[in-house]
Design a protein around this motif. Structure first.
Motif, PDB file in Angstrom:
ATOM      1  N   GLY A 288       0.796  -1.222   0.000  1.00  0.00           N
ATOM      2  CA  GLY A 288       0.000   0.000   0.000  1.00  0.00           C
ATOM      3  C   GLY A 288       0.830   1.275   0.000  1.00  0.00           C
ATOM      4  O   GLY A 288       0.292   2.374  -0.053  1.00  0.00           O
ATOM      5  N   VAL A 289       2.146   1.132   0.063  1.00  0.00           N
ATOM      6  CA  VAL A 289       3.038   2.290   0.020  1.00  0.00           C
ATOM      7  C   VAL A 289       3.674   2.332  -1.366  1.00  0.00           C
ATOM      8  O   VAL A 289       4.198   1.326  -1.846  1.00  0.00           O
ATOM      9  CB  VAL A 289       4.116   2.206   1.121  1.00  0.00           C
ATOM     10  N   THR A 290       3.587   3.482  -2.021  1.00  0.00           N
ATOM     11  CA  THR A 290       3.960   3.576  -3.430  1.00  0.00           C
ATOM     12  C   THR A 290       5.151   4.513  -3.639  1.00  0.00           C
ATOM     13  O   THR A 290       5.605   5.184  -2.701  1.00  0.00           O
ATOM     14  CB  THR A 290       2.787   4.151  -4.245  1.00  0.00           C
ATOM     15  N   ALA A 291       5.566   4.582  -4.908  1.00  0.00           N
ATOM     16  CA  ALA A 291       6.636   5.513  -5.290  1.00  0.00           C
ATOM     17  C   ALA A 291       6.261   6.941  -4.889  1.00  0.00           C
ATOM     18  O   ALA A 291       7.094   7.721  -4.442  1.00  0.00           O
ATOM     19  CB  ALA A 291       6.868   5.424  -6.795  1.00  0.00           C
ATOM     20  N   LYS A 292       4.983   7.286  -5.063  1.00  0.00           N
ATOM     21  CA  LYS A 292       4.537   8.635  -4.710  1.00  0.00           C
ATOM     22  C   LYS A 292       4.785   8.910  -3.239  1.00  0.00           C
ATOM     23  O   LYS A 292       5.216  10.005  -2.854  1.00  0.00           O
ATOM     24  CB  LYS A 292       3.043   8.775  -5.036  1.00  0.00           C
ATOM     25  N   ASP A 293       4.541   7.883  -2.408  1.00  0.00           N
ATOM     26  CA  ASP A 293       4.757   8.055  -0.970  1.00  0.00           C
ATOM     27  C   ASP A 293       6.244   8.216  -0.651  1.00  0.00           C
ATOM     28  O   ASP A 293       6.613   8.974   0.243  1.00  0.00           O
ATOM     29  CB  ASP A 293       4.147   6.879  -0.208  1.00  0.00           C
ATOM     30  N   ILE A 294       7.086   7.499  -1.391  1.00  0.00           N
ATOM     31  CA  ILE A 294       8.535   7.649  -1.173  1.00  0.00           C
ATOM     32  C   ILE A 294       8.929   9.099  -1.414  1.00  0.00           C
ATOM     33  O   ILE A 294       9.605   9.726  -0.598  1.00  0.00           O
ATOM     34  CB  ILE A 294       9.359   6.738  -2.120  1.00  0.00           C
ATOM     35  N   VAL A 295       8.478   9.647  -2.545  1.00  0.00           N
ATOM     36  CA  VAL A 295       8.945  10.995  -2.880  1.00  0.00           C
ATOM     37  C   VAL A 295       8.291  12.043  -1.970  1.00  0.00           C
ATOM     38  O   VAL A 295       8.935  13.011  -1.557  1.00  0.00           O
ATOM     39  CB  VAL A 295       8.803  11.301  -4.400  1.00  0.00           C
ATOM     40  N   LEU A 296       7.041  11.837  -1.596  1.00  0.00           N
ATOM     41  CA  LEU A 296       6.422  12.774  -0.645  1.00  0.00           C
ATOM     42  C   LEU A 296       7.163  12.733   0.694  1.00  0.00           C
ATOM     43  O   LEU A 296       7.391  13.765   1.331  1.00  0.00           O
ATOM     44  CB  LEU A 296       4.936  12.459  -0.443  1.00  0.00           C
ATOM     45  N   ALA A 297       7.570  11.526   1.100  1.00  0.00           N
ATOM     46  CA  ALA A 297       8.314  11.405   2.358  1.00  0.00           C
ATOM     47  C   ALA A 297       9.652  12.139   2.264  1.00  0.00           C
ATOM     48  O   ALA A 297      10.054  12.840   3.201  1.00  0.00           O
ATOM     49  CB  ALA A 297       8.543   9.927   2.683  1.00  0.00           C
ATOM     50  N   ILE A 298      10.318  11.999   1.131  1.00  0.00           N
ATOM     51  CA  ILE A 298      11.620  12.672   0.961  1.00  0.00           C
ATOM     52  C   ILE A 298      11.441  14.189   1.025  1.00  0.00           C
ATOM     53  O   ILE A 298      12.180  14.888   1.727  1.00  0.00           O
ATOM     54  CB  ILE A 298      12.282  12.250  -0.377  1.00  0.00           C
TER      55      ILE A 298
ATOM     56  N   ALA B 151      10.997   0.471   5.256  1.00  0.00           N
ATOM     57  CA  ALA B 151      10.020  -0.147   6.158  1.00  0.00           C
ATOM     58  C   ALA B 151       9.288   0.898   7.003  1.00  0.00           C
ATOM     59  O   ALA B 151       8.189   0.645   7.499  1.00  0.00           O
ATOM     60  CB  ALA B 151      10.733  -1.147   7.057  1.00  0.00           C
ATOM     61  N   THR B 152       9.884   2.085   7.153  1.00  0.00           N
ATOM     62  CA  THR B 152       9.248   3.119   7.989  1.00  0.00           C
ATOM     63  C   THR B 152       8.222   3.938   7.205  1.00  0.00           C
ATOM     64  O   THR B 152       7.555   4.801   7.764  1.00  0.00           O
ATOM     65  CB  THR B 152      10.305   4.104   8.537  1.00  0.00           C
ATOM     66  N   LEU B 153       8.126   3.702   5.886  1.00  0.00           N
ATOM     67  CA  LEU B 153       7.256   4.555   5.069  1.00  0.00           C
ATOM     68  C   LEU B 153       5.803   4.091   5.111  1.00  0.00           C
ATOM     69  O   LEU B 153       5.513   2.906   5.284  1.00  0.00           O
ATOM     70  CB  LEU B 153       7.756   4.595   3.625  1.00  0.00           C
TER      71      LEU B 153
END
Ligand code: SF4
Lengths: 487, 207
Positions: free
Chosen positions: A181-191, A286-288
Motif C-alpha cells: 500500500g506504500v507507493t513511489a509517490k509516498d517515497i517521494v512525498l516522504a523525501i 520499512a518506515t514509510l
C-alpha cells in the motif's frame, strides 16, 4: 582501475561537455529537446527575429498538453481563443522549423513527460531539456534531464547546447522492502517532507537503494518527476535490467545489433563503487506509509494516520506563520485526523501519476465500488497510448462503472490551464505534484496523494488509509498481464 | 543583443522600492505568444496615475531608469525584462536587484548598475529637479557620471561580474556567446552523432 570512481551524473555530464571556456559556464550538449505550446512561442519568435534556424530539428520533439481540453468534442474546437492561438502557433512553428509535432488527434499525443519515455525517445545517458520544470521525470532512465526558461529554450533551438554551471550531487538511498500500500509517490512525498522544498537546491539527486531498484519504470518516473519539488536541478536513477526491459521494442528504441550496442553503453553508466557525492541520505523503506499533503507546499505532508499539525509546534517562527497561512487557505483545523477530511473532487492524472501502472493501481482500488455521491472524480490518462492500453485492459470500464469520468489525455487539472479547474473552496485529492494556492483553480484546495489513495478517497468520500482497503491484495493477475511495451 | 559600451541618456527617476515584476508587467499580458511588444504594457497599472514618472514628457525617450532598492522582485517572468527593453530602457540604476530579474535582464542586454543608497537617493533627487538631467554610464570604465563639472558633478564607480561585463560589451547574448564555440560544437557533434543510443529517434527505427 586507475580512474577515479564516478557518479552516474558525472559520467553523463562529462560525455556532454562541448567546451569549458575559462571563467565561463561549461557548454553542455543537449541530446533531446522536448517542446510544448506554452513556453515555446517566444523562443521561436526569437529565432525568427535573429534569422536563425533550429540547429537539430531531429533532436526536438513537440506535443500539445498544457492547454488541451480533455473532453473529446472540445479538442478540435477549443473555445479559449488564447489557448487555441498558443496551440496553432506551435503547429506553425513546428512546420516552419521542421520539428516533429505530436498534435491533437495523433496517436502519440500526450503529456510531454509521458510520451518521451513511452515512445522510447527518452534513453539512458542522454541530456534532456524542456521548458517545463518536471523534465526531471526522464532522469528515471539515467538521463540528465532538467527544466529551462524561455531564453534557454531559444538557446537550445539555435545551438543544441546550454551553458551550465556544474551542479552538486546528492545520493538518496531508500533501502529495504516497501510495505504493502506504500507507493513511489509516498517515497517521494516522504523525501520532500523530510528535506524540505529547498532541500536539494543546486543538486542533482541520484535515487538509489534496494527499494528504488525494485520499482517499475513508472514508479521511478514518479519519484524523479517530483525532484523539482525538493528544489533539485534534476533526479536520476541508474539504468538496469528493468530500464532495458521497459525500453526494448519501443518505437524509437534501437533495434537488433544497435540495441545490443546500446545496452552495452548504457550498462557503463551506473555510479562506480566508491564514487563521492556531495551529500547523502539513507531512508529505511520499512518506515514509510501512505502520505497526504495538508498544506500549500509539497513539503507540508503527513502520514495518513496523523492529524493536521499544530502551527504552535513548528520548528521556527517563519514556519509557524506559513503553517497558519496554509491552514487558513486549506480551511483545516490543527488536530483534525487526516482520514476525516472530506473531499469534493478527485483528480487522477498529471505527469506524476498518469501512466498505465498508475491507472491499473487506481482501478484495482475502484473495481466493484462506487464513487461517493458527493464526490466528482476524473481520470485523465497521460497520453493517447496510455488511454489505448487502459481501454484494451478494460480499465476505462472499471472507472466508468465506478462513476469516474474517463477523459482524453493532457495536463488537465494539474494546473488548470484548460477548462478542468476546481471552483473556489473545493477540496481535491490529486495525484499531481503541486498543491500551491490556486494551482488547480482559484481558491481550490489540493491534497497530494498516490493513485491508490486518490481512488480510495473518491469512493469513501474522505481520505482513507489504503493499507486497510479490502481487496488490496487481490487481483494482482490483472496487474501482471502486460508489462510489454505499449506499442 | 546590442553591444553596450557607453550610454548617455535622460534618466527617469522612479522613486519606489521593491518594484515587483507584477508591477513591471502584469499577468494578463503573459498569455501573449510574442516576445516583443510588451513595452506598451510596462508598468501598466501605474501608468494610469497622472503623476507617474513615465507619463511626464520631460522623461520621454529616457533609456536609463533610476529606482530604489530590490528592483525586480517577485515572479521569474522574463516578460519583465522584455517589457523594459522593448520600452527603450537599456540600464537600470538601483541599490539592489532581485536575483532572477538580475539574470533575466542580463539575457536581454539590460545593464543593471548597483550604487549605494546615498548615491541613488542623490540621483533620484537630481533627476527629479534638474531639467534635462542626463547620465553617462561607461561600462568599460564601470562609471556613472552626469555632465556637471567640478564638485557639482556626480561621479561613481560600480562593480560588475567580469564575464557578464564582457557579454554586455560585446553585445553577446548567450546564443551569440555559444556561437563562438561553433568549431568545437561541430567537431563534438560529428563524433557524438555516432552514439546512436543517444539519439531521440534513430533513423533506423521503424515507424
Ligand atoms: S502534468 Fe502538470 S506538472 Fe506535468 S507538465 Fe503538465 S502541467 Fe506540468
Amino acid at each position: 582501475m586507475s580512474d577515479t570512481p564516478k557518479t552516474l551524473f558525472e559520467k553523463v555530464w562529462e560525455q556532454h561537455i562541448v567546451a569549458e571556456p575559462a571563467g565561463e559556464p561549461t557548454l553542455i550538449y543537449i541530446d533531446l529537446h522536448l517542446i510544448h505550446e506554452v513556453t515555446s512561442p517566444q523562443a521561436f519568435e526569437g529565432l525568427r527575429l535573429a534569422g536563425r534556424k533550429v540547429r537539430r530539428p531531429d533532436r526536438c520533439v513537440a506535443t500539445v498538453d498544457h492547454n488541451v481540453p480533455t473532453i473529446l468534442a472540445d479538442r478540435f474546437n477549443i473555445v479559449d481563443q488564447i489557448a487555441a492561438k498558443q496551440i496553432s502557433t506551435l503547429r506553425e512553428n513546428c512546420k516552419e522549423f521542421g520539428v516533429e509535432l505530436y498534435d491533437i488527434g495523433s496517436r502519440e499525443q500526450g503529456i510531454v513527460h509521458v510520451i518521451g519515455p513511452e515512445l522510447g525517445i527518452t534513453k539512458p545517458g542522454m541530456t534532456i531539456v524542456c521548458g517545463d520544470s518536471h523534465t526531471s521525470t526522464h532522469g528515471a532512465f539515467g538521463a540528465l534531464a532538467f527544466g529551462i526558461g524561455t531564453s534557454e529554450v531559444e538557446h537550445v533551438l539555435a545551438t543544441q547546447t546550454l551553458p551550465q554551471g556544474k551542479p552538486k550531487t546528492f545520493r538518496i538511498a531508500v533501502e529495504g522492502e516497501l510495505p504493502k500500500g506504500v507507493t513511489a509517490k509516498d517515497i517521494v512525498l516522504a523525501i520532500i517532507g523530510k528535506i524540505g522544498t529547498d532541500g536539494a537546491t543546486g543538486h542533482v539527486i541520484e535515487y538509489a537503494g534496494s527499494a528504488i531498484r525494485s520499482l517499475s519504470m513508472e514508479g521511478r518516473m514518479t519519484i524523479c518527476n517530483m525532484s523539482i519539488e525538493a528544489g533539485a536541478r534534476a533526479g536520476m536513477i541508474a539504468p538496469d535490467e528493468i530500464t532495458f526491459e521497459y525500453l526494448k521494442g519501443r518505437r524509437f528504441a534501437p533495434k537488433g545489433e544497435a540495441w545490443d550496442k546500446a545496452v552495452q553503453e548504457w550498462s557503463k553508466l551506473p555510479t562506480d563503487p566508491g564514487a563521492k557525492f556531495d551529500r547523502e541520505l539513507i531512508i529505511d523503506a520499512a518506515t514509510l506509509v501512505p502520505y497526504v499533503s495538508w498544506g500549500t507546499s509539497p513539503g507540508m505532508v503527513a502520514p495518513i494516520t496523523a492529524v493536521v499539525p499544530n502551527p504552535a509546534e513548528a520548528q521556527s517562527e517563519a514556519d509557524r506563520r506559513s503553517f497558519e497561512r496554509a491552514l487558513e487557505y486549506m480551511d483545516l483545523k490543527a488536530g483534525t485526523l487526516l482520514e476525516e477530511i472530506p473531499v469534493d473532487r478527485v483528480f487522477i492524472g498529471s505527469c506524476t501519476n498518469s501512466r498505465i501502472e498508475d491507472l491499473r493501481a487506481a482501478a484495482k482500488i475502484a473495481r466493484g465500488h462506487k464513487v461517493s455521491t458527493h464526490v466528482s472524480a476524473m481520470v485523465v490518462p497521460g497520453s493517447m497510448q496510455v488511454k489505448e492500453q487502459a481501454e484494451a485492459e478494460g480499465l476505462d470500464l472499471v472507472f466508468k462503472e465506478a462513476g469516474f469520468d474517463w477523459r482524453e489525455p493532457g495536463c488537465s487539472m494539474c494546473l488548470g490551464m484548460n477548462p478542468d479547474i476546481l471552483s473556489p473552496g473545493e477540496r481535491c485529492a490529486s495525484t499531481s505534484n503541486r498543491n500551491f494556492e490556486g494551482r488547480q483553480g482559484r481558491g481550490g484546495r489540493t491534497h497530494l496523494v498516490s493513485p491508490e489513495m486518490a481512488a480510495a478517497a473518491a469512493i469513501a468520500g474522505h481520505f482513507v488509509d489504503v493499507r486497510t482497503w479490502s481487496g488490496l491484495d487481490e487481483a494482482d493477475e490483472i496487474q501482471m498481464s502486460s508489462t510489454e511495451a505499449v506499442n | 543583443m546590442e553591444p553596450f559600451k557607453t550610454l548617455t541618456s535622460l534618466a527617469a527617476p522612479l522613486d519606489r522600492a521593491n518594484v515587483d515584476t507584477d508591477q513591471i508587467i502584469p499577468k494578463q499580458f503573459l498569455k501573449r505568444i510574442e516576445r516583443s511588444g510588451y513595452g506598451e504594457f510596462l508598468f501598466f497599472d501605474w501608468r494610469n496615475e497622472p503623476g507617474f514618472v513615465l507619463n511626464d514628457p520631460r522623461y520621454a525617450g529616457s533609456q536609463i531608469l533610476i529606482a530604489d532598492k530590490n528592483f525586480g522582485c517577485g515572479s521569474s517572468r522574463e516578460h519583465a525584462a522584455w517589457a523594459l527593453s522593448d520600452y527603450g530602457f537599456r540600464a537600470v540604476i538601483a541599490p539592489t536587484f532581485a536575483d532572477i530579474f538580475f539574470s533575466n535582464a542580463g539575457k536581454n542586454g539590460i545593464v543593471l548598475v548597483r550604487l549605494s543608497e546615498e548615491q541613488v537617493t542623490l540621483l533620484l533627487d537630481r533627476a527629479a529637479k534638474t531639467p534635462n538631467y542626463k547620465l553617462t554610464i561607461n561600462l568599460e570604465a564601470q562609471t556613472v557620471t552626469d555632465g556637471l563639472s567640478g564638485d557639482e558633478g556626480f561621479h561613481a564607480t560600480f562593480e560588475i561580474d567580469p564575464f557578464r561585463k564582457f557579454c554586455l560589451i560585446e553585445g553577446l547574448d548567450d546564443i551569440g556567446l555559444t556561437l563562438r564555440h561553433t568549431a568545437e560544437l561541430d567537431s563534438y557533434e560529428s563524433k557524438h552523432d555516432h552514439a546512436n543510443w543517444l539519439k531521440p529517434r534513430p533513423a533506423t527505427a521503424s515507424a
